[in-house]
Design a protein around this motif. Structure first.
Motif, PDB file in Angstrom:
ATOM      1  N   MET A   1      33.172  51.059  39.898  1.00  0.00           N
ATOM      2  CA  MET A   1      34.164  50.587  40.824  1.00  0.00           C
ATOM      3  C   MET A   1      35.165  51.716  41.078  1.00  0.00           C
ATOM      4  O   MET A   1      35.597  52.390  40.156  1.00  0.00           O
ATOM      5  CB  MET A   1      34.860  49.359  40.226  1.00  0.00           C
ATOM      6  N   GLU A   2      35.518  51.911  42.323  1.00  0.00           N
ATOM      7  CA  GLU A   2      36.456  52.971  42.700  1.00  0.00           C
ATOM      8  C   GLU A   2      37.898  52.549  42.412  1.00  0.00           C
ATOM      9  O   GLU A   2      38.224  51.365  42.400  1.00  0.00           O
ATOM     10  CB  GLU A   2      36.315  53.284  44.194  1.00  0.00           C
ATOM     11  N   CYS A   3      38.748  53.543  42.219  1.00  0.00           N
ATOM     12  CA  CYS A   3      40.156  53.304  41.912  1.00  0.00           C
ATOM     13  C   CYS A   3      40.817  52.411  42.964  1.00  0.00           C
ATOM     14  O   CYS A   3      41.545  51.478  42.628  1.00  0.00           O
ATOM     15  CB  CYS A   3      40.889  54.634  41.818  1.00  0.00           C
ATOM     16  N   ASN A   4      40.566  52.673  44.242  1.00  0.00           N
ATOM     17  CA  ASN A   4      41.206  51.882  45.293  1.00  0.00           C
ATOM     18  C   ASN A   4      40.789  50.412  45.226  1.00  0.00           C
ATOM     19  O   ASN A   4      41.606  49.511  45.450  1.00  0.00           O
ATOM     20  CB  ASN A   4      40.934  52.472  46.675  1.00  0.00           C
ATOM     21  N   GLU A   5      39.538  50.156  44.876  1.00  0.00           N
ATOM     22  CA  GLU A   5      39.068  48.774  44.738  1.00  0.00           C
ATOM     23  C   GLU A   5      39.732  48.080  43.553  1.00  0.00           C
ATOM     24  O   GLU A   5      40.095  46.905  43.632  1.00  0.00           O
ATOM     25  CB  GLU A   5      37.545  48.743  44.551  1.00  0.00           C
ATOM     26  N   VAL A   6      39.883  48.812  42.465  1.00  0.00           N
ATOM     27  CA  VAL A   6      40.536  48.260  41.278  1.00  0.00           C
ATOM     28  C   VAL A   6      41.984  47.906  41.595  1.00  0.00           C
ATOM     29  O   VAL A   6      42.461  46.814  41.257  1.00  0.00           O
ATOM     30  CB  VAL A   6      40.469  49.250  40.086  1.00  0.00           C
ATOM     31  N   ARG A   8      43.345  47.192  44.480  1.00  0.00           N
ATOM     32  CA  ARG A   8      43.385  46.031  45.372  1.00  0.00           C
ATOM     33  C   ARG A   8      43.062  44.745  44.605  1.00  0.00           C
ATOM     34  O   ARG A   8      43.746  43.733  44.736  1.00  0.00           O
ATOM     35  CB  ARG A   8      42.401  46.227  46.526  1.00  0.00           C
ATOM     36  N   GLY A   9      42.037  44.797  43.774  1.00  0.00           N
ATOM     37  CA  GLY A   9      41.635  43.626  42.999  1.00  0.00           C
ATOM     38  C   GLY A   9      42.716  43.161  42.033  1.00  0.00           C
ATOM     39  O   GLY A   9      43.003  41.966  41.931  1.00  0.00           O
ATOM     40  N   LEU A  10      43.344  44.103  41.342  1.00  0.00           N
ATOM     41  CA  LEU A  10      44.411  43.740  40.405  1.00  0.00           C
ATOM     42  C   LEU A  10      45.620  43.172  41.136  1.00  0.00           C
ATOM     43  O   LEU A  10      46.247  42.224  40.674  1.00  0.00           O
ATOM     44  CB  LEU A  10      44.824  44.948  39.570  1.00  0.00           C
ATOM     45  N   ARG A  11      45.923  43.743  42.292  1.00  0.00           N
ATOM     46  CA  ARG A  11      47.064  43.236  43.056  1.00  0.00           C
ATOM     47  C   ARG A  11      46.808  41.804  43.515  1.00  0.00           C
ATOM     48  O   ARG A  11      47.656  40.923  43.354  1.00  0.00           O
ATOM     49  CB  ARG A  11      47.330  44.125  44.276  1.00  0.00           C
ATOM     50  N   ILE A  12      45.623  41.545  44.015  1.00  0.00           N
ATOM     51  CA  ILE A  12      45.277  40.198  44.475  1.00  0.00           C
ATOM     52  C   ILE A  12      45.238  39.225  43.301  1.00  0.00           C
ATOM     53  O   ILE A  12      45.770  38.117  43.383  1.00  0.00           O
ATOM     54  CB  ILE A  12      43.938  40.225  45.233  1.00  0.00           C
ATOM     55  N   LYS A  13      44.624  39.650  42.205  1.00  0.00           N
ATOM     56  CA  LYS A  13      44.541  38.799  41.007  1.00  0.00           C
ATOM     57  C   LYS A  13      45.924  38.372  40.533  1.00  0.00           C
ATOM     58  O   LYS A  13      46.121  37.240  40.098  1.00  0.00           O
ATOM     59  CB  LYS A  13      43.807  39.547  39.899  1.00  0.00           C
ATOM     60  N   ASN A  14      46.893  39.272  40.636  1.00  0.00           N
ATOM     61  CA  ASN A  14      48.246  38.997  40.173  1.00  0.00           C
ATOM     62  C   ASN A  14      49.157  38.454  41.277  1.00  0.00           C
ATOM     63  O   ASN A  14      50.367  38.343  41.079  1.00  0.00           O
ATOM     64  CB  ASN A  14      48.854  40.262  39.570  1.00  0.00           C
ATOM     65  N   LYS A  71      35.316  42.256  40.139  1.00  0.00           N
ATOM     66  CA  LYS A  71      34.206  42.363  41.084  1.00  0.00           C
ATOM     67  C   LYS A  71      34.162  41.168  42.020  1.00  0.00           C
ATOM     68  O   LYS A  71      33.987  41.313  43.225  1.00  0.00           O
ATOM     69  CB  LYS A  71      32.873  42.499  40.340  1.00  0.00           C
ATOM     70  N   GLU A  72      34.338  39.986  41.465  1.00  0.00           N
ATOM     71  CA  GLU A  72      34.311  38.771  42.276  1.00  0.00           C
ATOM     72  C   GLU A  72      35.483  38.745  43.257  1.00  0.00           C
ATOM     73  O   GLU A  72      35.312  38.409  44.427  1.00  0.00           O
ATOM     74  CB  GLU A  72      34.349  37.534  41.381  1.00  0.00           C
ATOM     75  N   ILE A  73      36.667  39.115  42.781  1.00  0.00           N
ATOM     76  CA  ILE A  73      37.851  39.145  43.648  1.00  0.00           C
ATOM     77  C   ILE A  73      37.643  40.118  44.793  1.00  0.00           C
ATOM     78  O   ILE A  73      37.918  39.809  45.951  1.00  0.00           O
ATOM     79  CB  ILE A  73      39.113  39.516  42.840  1.00  0.00           C
ATOM     80  N   ILE A  74      37.133  41.294  44.474  1.00  0.00           N
ATOM     81  CA  ILE A  74      36.921  42.327  45.489  1.00  0.00           C
ATOM     82  C   ILE A  74      35.872  41.875  46.501  1.00  0.00           C
ATOM     83  O   ILE A  74      36.044  42.043  47.708  1.00  0.00           O
ATOM     84  CB  ILE A  74      36.529  43.662  44.827  1.00  0.00           C
ATOM     85  N   ASN A  75      34.779  41.287  46.025  1.00  0.00           N
ATOM     86  CA  ASN A  75      33.731  40.832  46.931  1.00  0.00           C
ATOM     87  C   ASN A  75      34.212  39.718  47.852  1.00  0.00           C
ATOM     88  O   ASN A  75      33.801  39.644  49.005  1.00  0.00           O
ATOM     89  CB  ASN A  75      32.503  40.375  46.151  1.00  0.00           C
ATOM     90  N   GLN A  76      35.078  38.851  47.353  1.00  0.00           N
ATOM     91  CA  GLN A  76      35.609  37.761  48.178  1.00  0.00           C
ATOM     92  C   GLN A  76      36.616  38.267  49.195  1.00  0.00           C
ATOM     93  O   GLN A  76      36.833  37.633  50.210  1.00  0.00           O
ATOM     94  CB  GLN A  76      36.287  36.700  47.300  1.00  0.00           C
TER      95      GLN A  76
END
Length: 92
Positions: A1-6, A8-14, A71-76
């Motif tokens: 997983m690329e840094c930018n995806e991580v 984005r995913g962490l921001r959305i998760k939180n 991964k799930e957050i990013i894919n959604q």
């Protein structure tokens, strides 16, 4: 997983907005958005702050270790329109 995806995913998760994360980091929203797009790489100082904000090791932010739930957050949350591919060969 690329840094930018991580990032984005962490921001959305939180449930943060880009604007809120940017404020916490003392950046503009536009400046932070460049990290999530993969146009720019965060400095070590920014990575440390993000690590503290999201309570994850820097290794997760740079993609050395993955959090399965991201991964799930990013894919959604894939962007609806085309984006430039991430640049590789950088720290993140």
């Amino acid at each position: 997983m690329e840094c930018n995806e991580v990032l984005r995913g962490l921001r959305i998760k939180n449930t943060y907005t880009q604007k809120k994360v940017a404020e916490i980091l003392n950046l503009t929203q536009r400046g932070y958005a460049h990290y999530e797009k993969g146009d720019r790489q965060p400095s070590i100082d920014i990575l440390k702050k993000l690590s503290e904000l999201y309570n994850v090791p820097v290794d997760v932010l740079i993609g050395k270790y993955e959090l399965p739930e991201l991964k799930e957050i990013i894919n959604q949350d894939k962007p609806k329109r085309g984006r430039k591919p991430t640049k590789s060969g950088n720290i993140c």
